[in-house]
Design a protein around this motif. Structure first.
Motif, PDB file in Angstrom:
ATOM      1  N   TYR A 506      24.590 -54.171 -23.892  1.00 22.44           N
ATOM      2  CA  TYR A 506      24.853 -53.792 -22.434  1.00 22.44           C
ATOM      3  C   TYR A 506      24.592 -54.833 -21.539  1.00 22.44           C
ATOM      4  O   TYR A 506      25.688 -55.213 -20.554  1.00 22.44           O
ATOM      5  CB  TYR A 506      23.821 -52.653 -22.188  1.00 22.44           C
ATOM      6  CG  TYR A 506      24.360 -52.076 -20.813  1.00 22.44           C
ATOM      7  CD1 TYR A 506      25.353 -50.910 -20.930  1.00 22.44           C
ATOM      8  CD2 TYR A 506      23.553 -52.323 -19.734  1.00 22.44           C
ATOM      9  CE1 TYR A 506      25.734 -50.349 -19.695  1.00 22.44           C
ATOM     10  CE2 TYR A 506      23.992 -51.664 -18.477  1.00 22.44           C
ATOM     11  CZ  TYR A 506      25.022 -50.678 -18.351  1.00 22.44           C
ATOM     12  OH  TYR A 506      25.494 -49.838 -17.310  1.00 22.44           O
ATOM     13  N   LEU A 507      23.910 -56.003 -21.683  1.00 20.38           N
ATOM     14  CA  LEU A 507      23.653 -56.985 -20.974  1.00 20.38           C
ATOM     15  C   LEU A 507      24.648 -57.856 -21.121  1.00 20.38           C
ATOM     16  O   LEU A 507      24.982 -58.366 -20.021  1.00 20.38           O
ATOM     17  CB  LEU A 507      22.362 -57.755 -21.251  1.00 20.38           C
ATOM     18  CG  LEU A 507      21.682 -58.654 -20.461  1.00 20.38           C
ATOM     19  CD1 LEU A 507      21.336 -58.158 -19.161  1.00 20.38           C
ATOM     20  CD2 LEU A 507      20.489 -59.383 -21.123  1.00 20.38           C
ATOM     21  N   ARG A 508      25.380 -58.012 -22.110  1.00 20.47           N
ATOM     22  CA  ARG A 508      26.635 -58.750 -22.151  1.00 20.47           C
ATOM     23  C   ARG A 508      27.718 -58.174 -21.363  1.00 20.47           C
ATOM     24  O   ARG A 508      28.607 -59.072 -20.519  1.00 20.47           O
ATOM     25  CB  ARG A 508      27.037 -58.713 -23.588  1.00 20.47           C
ATOM     26  CG  ARG A 508      26.488 -60.059 -24.551  1.00 20.47           C
ATOM     27  CD  ARG A 508      27.163 -60.351 -25.751  1.00 20.47           C
ATOM     28  NE  ARG A 508      26.709 -59.199 -26.753  1.00 20.47           N
ATOM     29  CZ  ARG A 508      25.646 -59.172 -27.597  1.00 20.47           C
ATOM     30  NH1 ARG A 508      24.906 -60.255 -27.524  1.00 20.47           N
ATOM     31  NH2 ARG A 508      25.497 -58.166 -28.369  1.00 20.47           N
ATOM     32  N   LYS A 509      27.760 -57.094 -21.460  1.00 20.94           N
ATOM     33  CA  LYS A 509      28.680 -56.365 -20.438  1.00 20.94           C
ATOM     34  C   LYS A 509      28.422 -56.507 -18.909  1.00 20.94           C
ATOM     35  O   LYS A 509      29.046 -56.975 -17.937  1.00 20.94           O
ATOM     36  CB  LYS A 509      28.694 -54.768 -20.472  1.00 20.94           C
ATOM     37  CG  LYS A 509      29.412 -53.853 -19.619  1.00 20.94           C
ATOM     38  CD  LYS A 509      29.341 -52.758 -19.918  1.00 20.94           C
ATOM     39  CE  LYS A 509      29.961 -51.561 -18.852  1.00 20.94           C
ATOM     40  NZ  LYS A 509      31.301 -51.954 -18.264  1.00 20.94           N
ATOM     41  N   ILE A 510      27.054 -56.622 -18.680  1.00 17.22           N
ATOM     42  CA  ILE A 510      26.556 -56.845 -17.224  1.00 17.22           C
ATOM     43  C   ILE A 510      26.878 -58.165 -16.666  1.00 17.22           C
ATOM     44  O   ILE A 510      27.486 -58.776 -15.809  1.00 17.22           O
ATOM     45  CB  ILE A 510      25.038 -56.800 -16.993  1.00 17.22           C
ATOM     46  CG1 ILE A 510      24.718 -55.129 -17.063  1.00 17.22           C
ATOM     47  CG2 ILE A 510      24.671 -57.204 -15.727  1.00 17.22           C
ATOM     48  CD1 ILE A 510      23.400 -54.902 -17.254  1.00 17.22           C
ATOM     49  N   ASN A 511      26.658 -59.259 -17.957  1.00 16.54           N
ATOM     50  CA  ASN A 511      27.105 -60.712 -17.588  1.00 16.54           C
ATOM     51  C   ASN A 511      28.663 -60.839 -17.333  1.00 16.54           C
ATOM     52  O   ASN A 511      28.979 -61.588 -16.541  1.00 16.54           O
ATOM     53  CB  ASN A 511      26.640 -61.413 -18.684  1.00 16.54           C
ATOM     54  CG  ASN A 511      25.466 -62.017 -18.657  1.00 16.54           C
ATOM     55  OD1 ASN A 511      25.007 -62.145 -17.485  1.00 16.54           O
ATOM     56  ND2 ASN A 511      24.842 -62.383 -19.644  1.00 16.54           N
ATOM     57  N   ARG A 512      29.513 -60.077 -18.030  1.00 19.31           N
ATOM     58  CA  ARG A 512      30.881 -60.028 -17.835  1.00 19.31           C
ATOM     59  C   ARG A 512      31.044 -59.679 -16.415  1.00 19.31           C
ATOM     60  O   ARG A 512      32.117 -60.219 -15.754  1.00 19.31           O
ATOM     61  CB  ARG A 512      31.526 -59.128 -18.718  1.00 19.31           C
ATOM     62  CG  ARG A 512      31.699 -59.834 -20.415  1.00 19.31           C
ATOM     63  CD  ARG A 512      32.686 -59.221 -21.032  1.00 19.31           C
ATOM     64  NE  ARG A 512      32.290 -57.858 -21.387  1.00 19.31           N
ATOM     65  CZ  ARG A 512      31.710 -57.297 -22.526  1.00 19.31           C
ATOM     66  NH1 ARG A 512      31.012 -58.113 -23.304  1.00 19.31           N
ATOM     67  NH2 ARG A 512      31.511 -55.990 -22.607  1.00 19.31           N
TER      68      ARG A 512
END
Length: 606
Positions: A506-512
């Motif tokens: 989910y954090l990777r999605k936030i970073n994107r």
């Protein structure tokens, strides 16, 4: 890494290996081993005339290679620690000799055993030197694959028990060689995140130290015990544990993986600069460290490296592979690790790095240091009137943070002011300041029009948050491992692996999404976008925004000094206070069941 004058109130073990680009100073020079070779042959095999000429030549050749290898190895310490070109040919010659020496002792082991009296600890010493060469090559090049090579040699010494007979000899200097080997092996394992091996090595080292001090009644017992204390504190620095179902600890790596940095969208207009050099500077007074590597330095070092690849474990010279065999991925940025440097040392390394910076490249300066504050009022407000961060000196630090001046009318001579960095803004410069006076670096002026960004830590953290400063800064933890930092500020100290991996995704999605916010912003300073083409800098920028947004939404971070800042300023409404990003943070908090520590309608609370 360089070391300045030692702080009198913070003892440092002389026995732990230094994390520098050089090797430790050798003991007083003794007579060449080859001078005694024929005498040893005669004592072990009778009259010299009875020794076959071929075997005598084997011993003589071995002694020559051994002497030559020691001379070259000891000469490494005289090489300049800065500059990337002067040392390469010397390292190449040293690797050549050790390659020949290692193969020679393998091919002629029986003759050397019978005629020379070759002992296993001597083989271990050669292997240890090769491990050190690979390790120092990693420090010089930042190529993490050479850590694996160092590990393979250090591991072979342990597996083959090369030093096992040392304790039976009445020679304390040999035992010290063994203890130093353990300390070096621990450093390499820490850098490779092999924490299980580290714990085994620490236990073995503890037993060896106890045996050593009991047998020889030496004066360095306190210092060796300090080595153990330092590494134990270093291992326990992370505030959150990730656990398997059987409650064993999961070792997580924070180097850049293939899917680490958010990908650039097609058509996204960003700069083509790449991060080439980084100075990682640690000068926090009371922070946990091991072998001249503070926790903050360790975390930032890993944030600027890719996951290591395995190289064929052969004794070829590093860096000499054919171009067709080189990895297709871009190399890691070159790093200098400076532990408590003086101002002159820091400036020397800065100048060397600036001089060698390639075209279209970026120099990154990371400062983790005690703040130096201005005293009195100044008639002007220039780049030397806001204080800065401390560089090393011989004077005591009062209360760990506040610097008391001997003459209130003069500025602190050991302070690195924003103005000191002005000459280096002639090229693209990316600065990270983690300090109680980080805001001094808001007072920059971009004199030369080159891309320039400063990411600045909070100057204070809420009292309600448990003080973790000795175990590393929260701001740097966000830049290195944002999920662990998020868990810590949410009051969590452990987590199951499955939930951890779900949150990481989910954090990777936030970073994107943060990357899109930055690149789609109409009012953002173009300097941020100039750096956005580089994977490492892109990840640091998105993590900075995540850190800032998290702290602004958190219920106990209510003072302005609790928030990170930047130069130039980011447009808040489009980035750190963007409702879309705030919704993501609340969703992450919901996954972790900690939504109650964040404000729901953050914008309305200002």
């Amino acid at each position: 890494m360089v070391r300045g004058a030692r702080q009198p109130q913070q003892p440092r073990s002389r026995l732990a290996p230094r994390l520098t680009g050089t090797v430790e100073k050798p003991p007083r020079k003794r007579k060449s081993r080859s001078e005694f070779a024929l005498k040893e042959i005669m004592s072990s095999g009778g009259a010299e005339d009875d020794i076959p000429q071929g075997e005598r030549k084997t011993v003589t050749d071995f002694c020559y290679l051994l002497d030559k290898s020691k001379q070259l190895f000891n000469g490494l310490r005289d090489l300049p620690q800065y500059g990337q070109k002067q040392w390469q040919s010397y390292f190449g010659r040293t690797f050549d000799v050790y390659t020949k020496l290692w193969k020679f002792q393998q091919q002629h082991r029986q003759v050397l055993d019978n005629r020379y009296g070759l002992k296993r600890w001597q083989i271990g010493e050669i292997a240890s030197k090769i491990g050190q060469l690979y390790y120092h090559y990693y420090l010089r090049t930042s190529e993490t694959s050479y850590l694996n090579e160092a590990f393979s040699f250090y591991s072979a010494i342990r597996q083959r028990s090369y030093y096992s007979q040392v304790n039976k000899e009445d020679r304390p200097e040999l035992v010290v060689k063994k203890l130093r080997y353990y300390a070096r092996f621990i450093v390499v394992c820490l850098l490779l995140n092999k924490m299980d091996v580290v714990k085994d090595l620490v236990k073995e080292l503890s037993d060896e130290i106890e045996d050593y001090t009991h047998r020889f009644n030496t004066e360095d017992q306190v210092e060796w015990n300090l080595v153990l204390q330092e590494v134990a504190a270093f291992i326990e620095a992370d505030p959150v544990m990730v656990l398997n179902d059987d409650n064993t600890i999961v070792i997580t790596s924070n180097r850049l993986a293939e899917t680490g940095a958010p990908l650039l969208e097609q058509g996204m207009i960003v700069g083509q600069l790449s991060l080439a050099d980084a100075l990682i500077i640690g000068n926090c007074n009371n922070q946990v460290k091991f072998s001249e590597l503070t926790v903050d330095m360790f975390r930032m070092l890993q944030a600027l490296e890719r996951e290591p690849m395995n190289l064929a474990s052969q004794m070829n010279k590093p860096g000499m592979q054919e171009s067709a065999d080189k990895p297709t991925r871009r190399e890691n940025p070159h790093k200098y690790l400076l532990y408590k440097p003086t101002f002159s040392q820091l400036y020397t390394f800065l100048a060397a790095s600036f001089k060698e910076l390639p075209a279209n490249s970026v120099l990154l300066i990371y400062l983790s240091a005690t703040g130096v504050f201005p005293t009195g009022r100044s008639d002007s407000e220039g780049p030397y009137d806001f204080g800065g961060v401390l560089t090393n000196s011989n004077r005591d630090i009062i209360n760990g943070d506040a610097i008391h001046k001997r003459n209130q009318s003069h500025k602190e001579m050991h302070c690195l002011h924003p103005g000191d960095l002005y000459p280096f803004t002639r090229k693209p410069l990316f600065i990270i300041v983690d300090s109680s006076n980080s805001v001094a670096y808001k007072n920059f002026t971009n004199l030369f029009g080159q891309p320039l960004v400063c990411l600045l830590s909070p100057t204070a953290y809420p009292k309600a948050l448990q003080d973790q400063s000795q175990r590393g800064s929260l701001f740097t933890l966000f830049l290195n491992n944002p999920l662990m930092a998020f868990l810590f500020v949410s009051g969590l100290s452990s987590m199951r692996r499955g939930l951890w991996e779900k949150c990481q995704e989910y954090l990777r999605k936030i970073n994107r999404d943060i990357a899109q916010l930055l690149t789609h912003s109409r009012s953002i300073d173009q300097a941020f976008l100039q750096f956005f083409g580089d994977e490492f800098l892109r990840l640091l920028l998105t993590r900075f925004v995540f850190c800032s947004a998290t702290m602004r939404m958190h219920k106990i971070f209510r003072e302005t000094r609790n928030y990170p800042e930047s130069y130039p300023q980011l447009p808040r409404d489009e980035t750190v206070e963007n409702p879309h990003l705030q919704k993501h943070i609340l969703e992450l908090a919901s996954i972790l069941d900690v939504r109650n520590v964040f404000f729901e309608n953050t914008i309305d609370d200002y």
